[in-house]
Each structure stands twice: as structure tokens, then as C-alpha cells.
Design an enzyme around this catalytic site. Structure first.
Site, short mmCIF file in Angstrom:
data_model
loop_
_atom_site.label_atom_id
_atom_site.label_comp_id
_atom_site.label_asym_id
_atom_site.label_seq_id
_atom_site.Cartn_x
_atom_site.Cartn_y
_atom_site.Cartn_z
N ASP A 153 55.75 41.79 45.80
CA ASP A 153 55.51 41.43 47.20
C ASP A 153 54.46 40.32 47.24
O ASP A 153 53.66 40.16 46.30
CB ASP A 153 55.07 42.64 48.02
CG ASP A 153 53.66 43.10 47.68
OD1 ASP A 153 53.41 43.39 46.48
OD2 ASP A 153 52.79 43.17 48.57
N GLU A 202 51.56 45.77 47.32
CA GLU A 202 50.16 45.60 46.92
C GLU A 202 49.39 44.77 47.93
O GLU A 202 48.23 45.06 48.25
CB GLU A 202 50.10 44.94 45.54
CG GLU A 202 48.71 44.96 44.89
CD GLU A 202 47.82 43.80 45.33
OE1 GLU A 202 46.59 43.93 45.19
OE2 GLU A 202 48.35 42.80 45.84
#
Length: 438
Positions: free
Chosen positions: A79, A143
Site C-alpha cells: 500500500d 501500513e
């Protein structure tokens, strides 16, 4: 390296921001599927898409090693941060573009490039006698949002990520060409502050001067979080700690941060004190009327998102409590205020006098001829580190990566140095070989 560039281009093309309010969830799912396919192509078994409690997916796979060999967990995340102002990018944020010897694109360094680094290291070992350790790979899907999905999944399945050593590929060299391990990470807490004063907006001419303005109240609160010199001032939170280790010259920091001429740095103490050893508050978003289209109104409500970085030695839970209490105590005029925690992670400190760090130092000495391994702090947070340290207290955790200052992670025109990608991939391959012999 040509293959790595093509793979990174494919992975960067996914707009995998783990925030469905900004980007379709399907982009993250497609990126996760791409990573899973890449692991299968490298011979990983037990490849799985893990549905984590925050609604995102992490990617897992394992590569069995020789009998009796140690197991090493390799971490990265697929991500990314949103591109912010896409007009500020010199090329498309989700189109890997080579320019001036660097590869530009969102996630090129943070941290899709980290996944490619792991793949390159394993390929290098296969081309030179084989992978001498058992490998587990975990790729996180949220994250950047700090929502804790993988942390909670790991706590519920503690056997999954068990390893003798863990390489977190999500930090960076202190300077391009200077091999560096990250010795400390600041933790973080993120809260949403909402202030309400009126049932609805009011005409500023008819009511302004007596009607309590929620936006003005919010500004008062946010201003209270910094002293005159810009130091963070959360009531009850210590902010005078010092950093002992690698120095960060102010001139270098100004250049790295692209500080405008004549603008002073904030805070006191050395630069390293401020960014690695002390707490730091940042207002990362405010909901209020935009200038274009604004009406002459007293605002009934306003809200902000506040991030507080917490250095090693301080507890993120306690810091959250202090930040929340500070906001409430400094809200003026009896305005109604609510504080909601939206993210949290503990700080981290590595143990550098271990066999794994000895193996890493030797690997860096070879991959970066003439250089010795340096240890630096990092002002950012990787909440999973403390989760893993708690679950596996015997495991050695090492942090390396591609996010050196020129990478400009989280900003427009993020990039990665292909030379750093190559050298760090060689570093990781040599580390795995050295660690197997420990």
C-alpha cells in the site's frame, strides 16, 4: 535489473492507497493479487491472501530452506500514500518514469521497491548456489494508514510469522551510497479532533464578534501544540531527549527537506534530537471551507487530524492519553470537543550487538566497498516492529530499505535510485548467506 524495473512499473501502476474514501478497494486487491502471483513464480508455497481485521489484505508465502537452517522473515508493504497534488508530479504518480538516473512513481521506494529488493536478493542467491535459509515473506496492505490490521492478525496467529531473524525492508540509508541500518523508530498516535459551537453556520456580519466560531476554536487548540520556536508542547509529554549517534548536519537537513531560504527550522537541540529522539506533532488535515466559494459565515463545526510521533522510551498509549487531555484542556469558550483515536503504534529500538547485525555489517562492507555500516534513527513509524518484537522476543529485527533522502517518500515526485536497489539487494543476499553460517 531490467526485469526488476518492469516488475516495479507493473506494481507502481496499482493505485493501492488503503483508503476507500479516496481510491477503490479493488486497486489494493489487484496489487495484493500481483504480489501473490510474484511469490508463486519464485517458488513460494503456502501463498495466501490474509484478510486482516481492518478490512485489508496482507500477502504471505514461505520458501522452505535446507534442513536445520534458520528462518528469516522478509517484510515490505504494497500500500502507498496518496499522490497528493498530482499536478506537482513531473510525471504520472502511478507510471514509473526514468529521469536523471532515478525511477519516479508513488511507492517506488516506499515500499513497493522493498518487495522488489527482496525478490532480487533471492534471485541472486539462486544464481549463486541457492537460498541457504528458510524464508517467509509478508507484504502488508495498510501500513501507511496505521490501522493495525496485520498487527492484530499476527497476534491472533502467532505461529505464522515466527522466524529467527526479521528483515524489515521499509527504512533507508542515511545518505545515498552510505549503508545504514535503522536503530530506532518513533511510534505514532493519530487522533481526529472535532469541535462544535453552533447548531448551524451564522452570518458573520449579523452574529460575528459574539457567536463562538468553531474554526477559530480549533485554530487555538492546534496552536497550543507548539511553542514559539516550534517545539512540540503536549502537556505532560517530555520533549527534551537527546540523540547519541550519527549526526545530521543542519545544512544537510535543510537541503534534504528542501527548506526555503530564510525559513528557520523548528524546535531546539540538534536536528537528530528533533527528528529521532523527541516527540513531534503534525496537523495533517483540517476540514474547513475552502477559500474558493467561501461565504461570510461563522463556522458551526470544524475538525482536524493530528499525528503525534513518539520516540523510544515513551509509551504511545500514554502519549495518546496526554494528547487527548491537552486538546480538551485547551479548547476555548466551552466549545464541545471530541477526540477519536484513529491509529497508534509503539516506538522501536533495535539491539545492534547481535549475530544478525554482525552478518549485516559484513554484507554491507562487501556491497558498498570502502564503506562501513552506520546506524541511524528514523522519525517515521512501523508499528509492526513492536508487535513482532513482542511475539518473538528471541528474533533479531533489522531495518534496511530504499527510502534515502532523495527518494522524497510521501511527497510528490517520489523516486528510487536503481543503484541503491541493486546494492541493497546484493546486501540482503549476502546477509542471508552470512546469517546461515552464524
Amino acid at each position: 535489473m531490467p526485469r526488476a524495473r518492469q516488475e516495479l512499473a507493473e506494481l507502481v501502476a496499482f493505485r493501492s492507497v488503503a483508503d476507500p474514501a479516496q481510491f477503490p478497494k479493488s486497486e489494493c486487491e489487484a496489487a495484493a493479487a500481483w504480489c501473490a502471483d510474484a511469490l508463486r513464480a519464485e517458488g513460494f508455497v503456502d501463498v495466501a491472501l490474509l484478510d486482516t481485521p481492518d478490512g485489508t489484505q496482507s500477502v504471505y508465502g514461505s520458501l522452505p530452506g535446507p534442513a536445520g537452517a534458520p528462518t528469516v522473515l522478509l517484510y515490505a508493504h504494497y500500500d502507498v500514500q496518496p499522490p497528493l497534488d498530482e499536478d506537482a508530479w513531473e510525471s504520472g504518480p502511478f507510471e514509473l518514469t526514468e529521469r536523471d538516473g532515478r525511477w519516479y512513481g508513488r511507492g517506488a521506494a516506499d515500499c513497493k521497491g522493498g518487495f522488489i529488493m527482496h525478490l532480487l536478493a533471492l534471485r541472486a542467491l539462486r544464481a549463486n548456489g541457492g537460498v541457504p535459509v528458510g524464508v517467509k515473506m509478508i507484504l502488508e496492505g495498510s501500513e501507511e494508514q496505521g490501522t493495525g490490521g496485520l498487527e492484530r492478525y499476527a497476534e491472533a496467529h502467532p505461529e505464522l510469522l515466527l522466524a529467527d531473524a526479521i528483515v524489515i525492508g521499509d527504512s533507508g540509508n542515511f545518505r545515498e551510497g552510505l549503508p545504514t541500518v535503522t536503530a530506532t523508530l518513533r511510534g505514532m498516535t493519530m487522533v481526529r479532533v472535532e469541535i462544535d459551537t453552533l447548531e448551524s453556520n451564522l452570518h458573520s456580519g449579523q452574529f460575528g464578534g459574539a457567536a463562538p466560531d468553531a474554526l477559530a476554536a480549533l485554530i487555538r487548540v492546534l496552536d497550543s501544540l507548539r511553542s514559539e520556536d516550534g517545539s512540540t508542547t503536549v502537556d505532560g509529554l517530555a520533549a527534551e531527549q537527546s540523540w547519541e549517534g550519527l549526526a545530521y548536519p543542519e545544512a544537510d537537513f535543510r537541503s534534504d527537506a528542501k527548506v526555503l531560504d530564510g525559513v528557520a527550522l523548528t524546535g531546539s537541540g540538534t536536528v537528530a534530537d528533533r527528528i529521532w529522539a523527541r516527540p513531534s506533532v503534525t496537523v495533517i488535515g483540517i476540514d474547513c471551507p475552502p477559500v474558493v466559494g467561501a461565504t461570510p459565515s461563522v463556522q458551526a463545526g470544524a475538525r482536524a487530524l493530528i499525528s503525534l510521533r513518539v520516540p523510544p522510551g515513551q509509551d504511545a498509549v500514554r502519549a495518546t492519553e496526554l494528547l487527548s487531555a491537552h486538546v480538551r484542556a485547551h479548547t476555548p469558550w466551552g466549545a464541545r470537543v471530541s477526540v477519536t483515536q484513529v491509529g497508534q503504534g509503539q516506538p522501536f529500538r533495535a539491539e545492534l550487538d547481535s549475530p544478525a547485525y554482525g552478518a549485516m555489517a559484513e554484507a554491507m562492507r562487501v556491497a558498498y566497498p570502502g564503506q562501513e555500516m552506520q546506524a541511524a534513527g528514523m522519525g517515521g513509524s512501523i508499528p509492526l516492529c513492536n508487535t513482532l518484537a513482542g511475539l518473538y522476543p528471541e528474533a533479531e529485527i533489522l531495518l534496511i530499505g530504499l527510502s534515502e533522502p532523495k527518494a522524497r517518500i510521501h511527497a510528490a515526485n517520489e523516486s528510487v535510485s536503481p543503484e541503491e536497489l541493486e546494492r541493497l539487494s546484493v546486501t540482503e543476499a549476502l546477509f542471508l548467506r552470512n546469517y546461515a553460517a552464524c
